[in-house]
Design an enzyme around this catalytic site. Structure first.
Site, PDB file in Angstrom:
ATOM      1  N   SER A  31       0.811  -1.207   0.000  1.00 36.53           N
ATOM      2  CA  SER A  31       0.000   0.000   0.000  1.00 36.53           C
ATOM      3  C   SER A  31       0.855   1.271   0.000  1.00 36.53           C
ATOM      4  CB  SER A  31      -0.970  -0.026   1.184  1.00 36.53           C
ATOM      5  OG  SER A  31      -1.898   1.025   1.108  1.00 36.53           O
TER       6      SER A  31
ATOM      7  N   ASP B 134      -2.433   6.154  -3.547  1.00 38.55           N
ATOM      8  CA  ASP B 134      -1.354   5.509  -2.795  1.00 38.55           C
ATOM      9  C   ASP B 134      -0.765   4.389  -3.656  1.00 38.55           C
ATOM     10  OD1 ASP B 134      -3.578   3.861  -2.701  1.00 38.55           O
ATOM     11  OD2 ASP B 134      -3.162   3.141  -0.677  1.00 38.55           O
TER      12      ASP B 134
ATOM     13  N   ASP C 116      -1.326   1.178  -4.071  1.00 39.32           N
ATOM     14  CA  ASP C 116      -2.162   0.185  -4.751  1.00 39.32           C
ATOM     15  C   ASP C 116      -3.505   0.753  -5.196  1.00 39.32           C
ATOM     16  OD1 ASP C 116      -2.967   0.417  -2.086  1.00 39.32           O
ATOM     17  OD2 ASP C 116      -3.721  -1.630  -1.992  1.00 39.32           O
TER      18      ASP C 116
ATOM     19  N   ASP D 291      -6.087   1.815  -3.695  1.00 40.90           N
ATOM     20  CA  ASP D 291      -7.340   1.565  -2.973  1.00 40.90           C
ATOM     21  C   ASP D 291      -7.777   2.817  -2.218  1.00 40.90           C
ATOM     22  OD1 ASP D 291      -5.432   1.500  -0.929  1.00 40.90           O
ATOM     23  OD2 ASP D 291      -6.351  -0.187   0.118  1.00 40.90           O
TER      24      ASP D 291
END
Length: 447
Positions: free
Chosen positions: A88, A231, A233, A235
């Site tokens: 992440s 960020d 990834d 999400d």
């Protein structure tokens, strides 16, 4: 050995042997997995290791390559589970493993504990040569996600958008999907590089300085660009308004919740114990209920399923849109911020400035992991005496007042206890913070 934290497994220099064991443990109860990864340099290594473990236990594997977490979560519906190789927002030397159910929700603590027990007890089921799993590649996952999101988008205004992907997984989807949605897009940090050469993947004000400067430069000529930054990834997302301000997470969340309630007539939304009280104040006039839950997308998704609420969001920029899927989705969230702007016919900074501004303070105090529970027990008892109120213990210890609140909570990934305060007046916020820090330090020292 404890492997899972508050968001899957995340480690500095993640050992591929651990990944192998995780894959082997998964294969005991799951026989059809899909795997994706972000741009980190160790992504291929960890993916190969976890795949080896899965195959050795007889689990078939479909690889979808370098993708954002929302793509992996959406793809999981066609398999027994989804596996995302990502850390992440952490720096490039970190990597991790996050597991998803068929419905797009991340594994809950009970599921993670079951896997830990299999690993710690060496309780594996090794297959014979004729039952080993197989690997196939699917190059259509991004396309399927792309089409699904656009089919469910209701955007008719051609916005000017700067998309900052942090050289991370969002690069393979975000700039293109905003363009396809009709936006004029300028991409920043939009080539994949697991060293995160443009900026670190945490989308905060410090890391977004260059992107902010770009937006200010563009808008000096009246172009009205907004920014969407992800960020590692994708999400999560954060928006940058036309004035070049990185929007306050809490205010953006409150504004979006109000928009959803006004547009859809929703009677409830879900958020976490650390979100601003502005959400309640903003939604009270519409009679909508604010349901608070533990911090983390797992808890938010569970509450969405339980209550039937259409949306759940955290002030970290982790938003779940239940009408689309149950995986946190920073790409969809960014597009829906534009839908909000279109709905109101206002600029983003005008929408954000309508949200009440309160005094927010955050501190973290170093605390050995073995003392965290003692500290929280002390804070709960002492706080009840000091504030003459019963503590709320849904997640950490929280005391709520008419004009503010304090939340004291142990970090799930680091050796800290965090203190979060919000109040309508600065003096009250400072008083709460001083009291909170004092209680934590006394709880640590035992004096």
């Amino acid at each position: 050995m404890k492997l899972f934290g508050t968001s899957g497994i995340r480690m500095k220099n993640l050992d591929p042997l651990i990944a192998y064991k995780v894959g082997f443990a998964i294969s005991k109860n799951f026989k059809k997995a899909v795997i994706g990864r972000d741009t980190r340099t160790t992504g291929n290594l960890i993916e190969s290791a976890i795949t080896a473990g899965l195959l050795n236990g007889g689990c078939d594997v479909t690889t979808i390559g370098m993708v954002p977490t929302p793509v992996l979560g959406y793809s999981a519906k066609d398999y027994d589970l989804g596996i995302m190789i990502t850390a992440s927002h952490n720096p490039p030397e970190y990597n991790g493993i996050k597991l998803f159910n068929k419905n797009g929700t991340a594994f809950d603590p009970k599921q993670e504990k079951e896997l830990e027990n299999i690993i710690n007890n060496d309780d594996f089921n090794e297959c014979t040569w004729d039952n080993i799993g197989c690997v196939v590649e699917d190059k259509t996952a991004v396309k399927k996600y792309f089409e699904y999101i656009l089919q469910n988008l209701n955007l008719n205004t051609n916005f000017n958008v700067v998309v900052d992907c942090a050289n991370a997984a969002g690069c393979v989807v975000s700039p293109n999907i905003f363009t396809e949605a009709g936006c004029k897009v300028i991409s920043v940090n939009s080539h994949c590089d697991g060293r995160f050469v443009g900026r670190m993947p945490e989308p905060n004000e410090t890391n977004l300085k260059e992107t902010v400067d770009i937006i200010k430069g563009l808008n000096s000529n009246g172009r009205n660009y907004v920014g969407i930054a992800h960020d590692g990834d994708a999400d999560r997302m954060i928006a940058i308004d036309e004035l070049g301000r990185v929007t306050d997470f809490d205010k953006l969340l409150a504004a979006f919740c109000k928009y959803l309630v006004q547009k859809t007539g929703a009677d409830k939304i879900v958020t976490t114990v650390d979100a601003s009280m502005a959400i309640e104040e903003y939604l009270n006039e519409f009679g909508a209920k604010v349901i608070r839950t533990k911090i983390g997308d797992v808890a938010v998704a569970e509450e969405l399923e339980k209550t039937g609420a259409i949306f759940g969001g955290e002030p970290s920029g982790t938003w779940i849109h239940r009408d689309i899927h149950l995986t946190p989705d920073g790409i969809l969230s960014g597009l829906r911020v534009l839908e909000m702007m279109e709905f109101y016919g206002k600029k983003l900074h005008e929408i954000i400035d309508e949200v009440p501004s309160y005094c927010n303070m955050r501190e973290k105090i170093s605390c050995p992991d073995n003392l965290k529970q003692n500290v929280m027990d002390y804070v709960s008892k002492e706080g009840e005496k000091i504030f003459e109120k019963k503590p709320e213990t849904l997640d950490g210890v929280r005391f709520s007042f008419e004009n503010g609140w304090i939340l004291i909570r142990p970090s799930g990934t680091e050796s800290y206890v965090r203190v979060r305060v919000e109040a309508k007046e600065k003096d009250f916020a400072e008083k709460l913070m001083k009291t909170g820090i004092s209680m934590v330090k006394t709880g640590i020292s035992g004096k």
